[in-house]
Design a protein around this motif. Sequence first.
Motif, PDB file in Angstrom:
ATOM      1  N   ILE A 151       0.844  -1.208   0.000  1.00  0.00           N
ATOM      2  CA  ILE A 151       0.000   0.000   0.000  1.00  0.00           C
ATOM      3  C   ILE A 151       0.869   1.243   0.000  1.00  0.00           C
ATOM      4  O   ILE A 151       0.603   2.217  -0.710  1.00  0.00           O
ATOM      5  N   ARG A 152       1.916   1.217   0.799  1.00  0.00           N
ATOM      6  CA  ARG A 152       2.784   2.394   0.878  1.00  0.00           C
ATOM      7  C   ARG A 152       3.473   2.634  -0.459  1.00  0.00           C
ATOM      8  O   ARG A 152       3.626   3.774  -0.891  1.00  0.00           O
ATOM      9  N   THR A 153       3.884   1.565  -1.126  1.00  0.00           N
ATOM     10  CA  THR A 153       4.572   1.707  -2.412  1.00  0.00           C
ATOM     11  C   THR A 153       3.613   2.181  -3.514  1.00  0.00           C
ATOM     12  O   THR A 153       3.945   3.060  -4.313  1.00  0.00           O
ATOM     13  N   ASP A 154       2.393   1.599  -3.528  1.00  0.00           N
ATOM     14  CA  ASP A 154       1.456   1.914  -4.606  1.00  0.00           C
ATOM     15  C   ASP A 154       0.712   3.227  -4.380  1.00  0.00           C
ATOM     16  O   ASP A 154       0.533   4.023  -5.307  1.00  0.00           O
ATOM     17  N   LEU A 155       0.223   3.448  -3.188  1.00  0.00           N
ATOM     18  CA  LEU A 155      -0.677   4.575  -2.943  1.00  0.00           C
ATOM     19  C   LEU A 155      -0.062   5.710  -2.120  1.00  0.00           C
ATOM     20  O   LEU A 155      -0.634   6.794  -2.058  1.00  0.00           O
ATOM     21  N   GLY A 156       1.058   5.449  -1.474  1.00  0.00           N
ATOM     22  CA  GLY A 156       1.685   6.498  -0.700  1.00  0.00           C
ATOM     23  C   GLY A 156       1.253   6.491   0.767  1.00  0.00           C
ATOM     24  O   GLY A 156       0.413   5.694   1.204  1.00  0.00           O
ATOM     25  N   LYS A 157       1.836   7.422   1.538  1.00  0.00           N
ATOM     26  CA  LYS A 157       1.591   7.469   2.974  1.00  0.00           C
ATOM     27  C   LYS A 157       0.182   7.902   3.341  1.00  0.00           C
ATOM     28  O   LYS A 157      -0.311   7.589   4.421  1.00  0.00           O
ATOM     29  N   ASP A 158      -0.468   8.647   2.460  1.00  0.00           N
ATOM     30  CA  ASP A 158      -1.797   9.170   2.779  1.00  0.00           C
ATOM     31  C   ASP A 158      -2.900   8.141   2.583  1.00  0.00           C
ATOM     32  O   ASP A 158      -4.072   8.420   2.860  1.00  0.00           O
ATOM     33  N   ALA A 159      -2.566   6.981   2.118  1.00  0.00           N
ATOM     34  CA  ALA A 159      -3.583   5.951   1.878  1.00  0.00           C
ATOM     35  C   ALA A 159      -4.157   5.471   3.209  1.00  0.00           C
ATOM     36  O   ALA A 159      -3.496   5.503   4.247  1.00  0.00           O
ATOM     37  N   VAL A 160      -5.403   5.039   3.152  1.00  0.00           N
ATOM     38  CA  VAL A 160      -6.059   4.495   4.339  1.00  0.00           C
ATOM     39  C   VAL A 160      -6.588   3.110   4.001  1.00  0.00           C
ATOM     40  O   VAL A 160      -6.904   2.819   2.850  1.00  0.00           O
ATOM     41  N   ILE A 161      -6.646   2.241   5.020  1.00  0.00           N
ATOM     42  CA  ILE A 161      -7.192   0.904   4.839  1.00  0.00           C
ATOM     43  C   ILE A 161      -8.655   0.927   5.241  1.00  0.00           C
ATOM     44  O   ILE A 161      -8.995   1.293   6.366  1.00  0.00           O
ATOM     45  N   LEU A 162      -9.493   0.549   4.303  1.00  0.00           N
ATOM     46  CA  LEU A 162     -10.927   0.573   4.553  1.00  0.00           C
ATOM     47  C   LEU A 162     -11.410  -0.686   5.247  1.00  0.00           C
ATOM     48  O   LEU A 162     -12.319  -0.639   6.077  1.00  0.00           O
ATOM     49  N   ASN A 163     -10.816  -1.830   4.930  1.00  0.00           N
ATOM     50  CA  ASN A 163     -11.317  -3.073   5.514  1.00  0.00           C
ATOM     51  C   ASN A 163     -10.288  -4.175   5.305  1.00  0.00           C
ATOM     52  O   ASN A 163      -9.486  -4.137   4.374  1.00  0.00           O
ATOM     53  N   THR A 164     -10.314  -5.170   6.233  1.00  0.00           N
ATOM     54  CA  THR A 164      -9.493  -6.365   6.085  1.00  0.00           C
ATOM     55  C   THR A 164     -10.330  -7.573   6.457  1.00  0.00           C
ATOM     56  O   THR A 164     -11.245  -7.474   7.282  1.00  0.00           O
ATOM     57  N   LYS A 165     -10.033  -8.718   5.830  1.00  0.00           N
ATOM     58  CA  LYS A 165     -10.696  -9.956   6.217  1.00  0.00           C
ATOM     59  C   LYS A 165      -9.875 -11.133   5.719  1.00  0.00           C
ATOM     60  O   LYS A 165      -9.074 -11.006   4.792  1.00  0.00           O
ATOM     61  N   GLU A 166     -10.083 -12.272   6.370  1.00  0.00           N
ATOM     62  CA  GLU A 166      -9.398 -13.489   5.977  1.00  0.00           C
ATOM     63  C   GLU A 166     -10.187 -14.166   4.853  1.00  0.00           C
ATOM     64  O   GLU A 166     -11.421 -14.251   4.914  1.00  0.00           O
ATOM     65  N   ILE A 167      -9.461 -14.677   3.863  1.00  0.00           N
ATOM     66  CA  ILE A 167     -10.100 -15.412   2.779  1.00  0.00           C
ATOM     67  C   ILE A 167      -9.289 -16.667   2.500  1.00  0.00           C
ATOM     68  O   ILE A 167      -8.167 -16.814   2.998  1.00  0.00           O
ATOM     69  N   ARG A 168      -9.836 -17.595   1.759  1.00  0.00           N
ATOM     70  CA  ARG A 168      -9.121 -18.805   1.354  1.00  0.00           C
ATOM     71  C   ARG A 168      -9.031 -18.840  -0.166  1.00  0.00           C
ATOM     72  O   ARG A 168     -10.026 -18.593  -0.860  1.00  0.00           O
ATOM     73  N   THR A 169      -7.905 -19.139  -0.670  1.00  0.00           N
ATOM     74  CA  THR A 169      -7.685 -19.214  -2.121  1.00  0.00           C
ATOM     75  C   THR A 169      -7.234 -20.617  -2.498  1.00  0.00           C
ATOM     76  O   THR A 169      -6.542 -21.280  -1.723  1.00  0.00           O
ATOM     77  N   GLY A 170      -7.630 -21.054  -3.677  1.00  0.00           N
ATOM     78  CA  GLY A 170      -7.233 -22.365  -4.151  1.00  0.00           C
ATOM     79  C   GLY A 170      -8.046 -23.456  -3.487  1.00  0.00           C
ATOM     80  O   GLY A 170      -9.138 -23.240  -2.962  1.00  0.00           O
ATOM     81  N   GLY A 171      -7.555 -24.649  -3.485  1.00  0.00           N
ATOM     82  CA  GLY A 171      -8.236 -25.763  -2.855  1.00  0.00           C
ATOM     83  C   GLY A 171      -9.239 -26.414  -3.786  1.00  0.00           C
ATOM     84  O   GLY A 171      -9.381 -26.071  -4.970  1.00  0.00           O
ATOM     85  N   PHE A 172      -9.998 -27.331  -3.235  1.00  0.00           N
ATOM     86  CA  PHE A 172     -10.988 -28.089  -4.007  1.00  0.00           C
ATOM     87  C   PHE A 172     -12.299 -28.080  -3.253  1.00  0.00           C
ATOM     88  O   PHE A 172     -12.370 -28.544  -2.096  1.00  0.00           O
ATOM     89  N   LEU A 173     -13.333 -27.522  -3.911  1.00  0.00           N
ATOM     90  CA  LEU A 173     -14.666 -27.418  -3.309  1.00  0.00           C
ATOM     91  C   LEU A 173     -14.622 -26.724  -1.945  1.00  0.00           C
ATOM     92  O   LEU A 173     -15.276 -27.119  -0.989  1.00  0.00           O
ATOM     93  N   GLY A 174     -13.804 -25.657  -1.858  1.00  0.00           N
ATOM     94  CA  GLY A 174     -13.728 -24.894  -0.616  1.00  0.00           C
ATOM     95  C   GLY A 174     -12.865 -25.527   0.445  1.00  0.00           C
ATOM     96  O   GLY A 174     -12.784 -25.022   1.562  1.00  0.00           O
ATOM     97  N   MET A 175     -12.235 -26.655   0.101  1.00  0.00           N
ATOM     98  CA  MET A 175     -11.394 -27.346   1.087  1.00  0.00           C
ATOM     99  C   MET A 175      -9.931 -27.241   0.674  1.00  0.00           C
ATOM    100  O   MET A 175      -9.608 -27.099  -0.503  1.00  0.00           O
ATOM    101  N   PHE A 176      -9.077 -27.362   1.653  1.00  0.00           N
ATOM    102  CA  PHE A 176      -7.632 -27.321   1.463  1.00  0.00           C
ATOM    103  C   PHE A 176      -7.162 -26.008   0.862  1.00  0.00           C
ATOM    104  O   PHE A 176      -6.117 -25.935   0.218  1.00  0.00           O
ATOM    105  N   GLY A 177      -7.942 -24.954   1.043  1.00  0.00           N
ATOM    106  CA  GLY A 177      -7.525 -23.650   0.557  1.00  0.00           C
ATOM    107  C   GLY A 177      -6.482 -23.015   1.473  1.00  0.00           C
ATOM    108  O   GLY A 177      -6.392 -23.323   2.646  1.00  0.00           O
ATOM    109  N   LYS A 178      -5.709 -22.139   0.893  1.00  0.00           N
ATOM    110  CA  LYS A 178      -4.671 -21.440   1.656  1.00  0.00           C
ATOM    111  C   LYS A 178      -5.219 -20.136   2.210  1.00  0.00           C
ATOM    112  O   LYS A 178      -5.894 -19.385   1.501  1.00  0.00           O
TER     113      LYS A 178
END
Length: 434
Positions: free
Chosen positions: A18-45
Amino acid sequence: MRVKRYVVDSMPDALQKIRTDLGKDAVILNTKEIRTGGFLGMFGKKKIEVIAAIDDTNAKPAPAPQRVAAQMPPQPKVNSQVAQIKTSYQSDFPDVPDVIVPVAMKNEPVAVSAVPQAERVMNPAGHQAYSPSSIQSAARASVKDEQVMDELKQMKEMMKKLTQVTDGDKLPEPLQKLEQRLYDQEVNPALVRQIMDEVMADFQLADEPVTEENAQQLVRSKLGEIFQTDHSKHISTQTRVVHFVGPTGVGKTTTIAKLAAEQVLKYHRKVGFITSDTYRIAAIEQLKTYATILNVPLEVVFSPQDLTKAFQNLAECDIIFMDTAGRNFRNEMYVSELNSLLKTQGNSETILVLSLTTKYRDLRAITNNFSKFKMDKVLFTKMDETDSYGAILNVVHEFSLKLSYVTNGQSVPDDIAEMNEWQIIDLLLEEPRT
């Protein structure tokens, strides 16, 4: 406003991007955990989805890395509470660079200073976010760590002073000599240190140099205070019965004969003897011999019940000396038997008889056992058979007993006198004989 989504493995990765792309004035609006990859929602990272934004109207290009320290872009407006947190944290850690941290306060985006390994909290929606309280806690933790390190350094210095004696910690030479003499006389080391500490404190308070003469005078004064010189050592004229107690072999019977002779010849008092020493062979015969020489009556008691009759038979006597059987001081049952023999009517004194040839460890145990009864004074025998007198000081100090007499030979009635504590002090402090 530009909004950008990042999928990263950890928050530090997100902050850097964020600092590299948007600079120091950027703000974070939201964060959340997600899972990527896997099979049928399982074994995702597990990944973290971060939504950041920058206001185009006030945005400036991200500064080059070598110019970050020189450029200070304006900060977006924040509420007063968060601004206060930032100001406080930056004052404590001025060298920490600013980065963007999401804040879980009513989902309002705020730019504040970053904290290494900041704590993450869950907002009502279940997303992770950094809060002002976590930043403040981290600051406090860092300050606390510094305090702990300071305390450890102080403890280390203190232990070093305690374990390493420097020249400044040593006593002046005149006091060192006196200290060594007291040790040689077998005075309790703890008592010696107490005396020397008090003497040094007096010298420092008076701001006087320590010489041999004034050191000797001050140490003598401290020893005199321990001996409590303001009480009478001789047997009071108001005393009717004097009990003599002590272990075996200390010379109680001979001492009684010496004191009886003093009462008869010097004070012209009528004396009577009572003995309960029926255990030792010829003990009664020895006291009978002294009674015949002094022309005084003698009563023998075999049990506490015989005491009443004995006192009646000696009713005309001015003073009665009672000889008790020497007992094994290590057997408390034997010592406790004396308690029933020490109950008399009228004024009485109980004198503990100790030998100066006994090592202090045993003297301490003897005195401790006999002190369970009413001990008024202590009498020392066999002073002529030793050149160590520290035991006298130790017993008087530890058990708060008053001095009475001291014997220095077997001759009756000559070899006995009232204890002169100043003479004992001189013997304690005198130069060792060669």
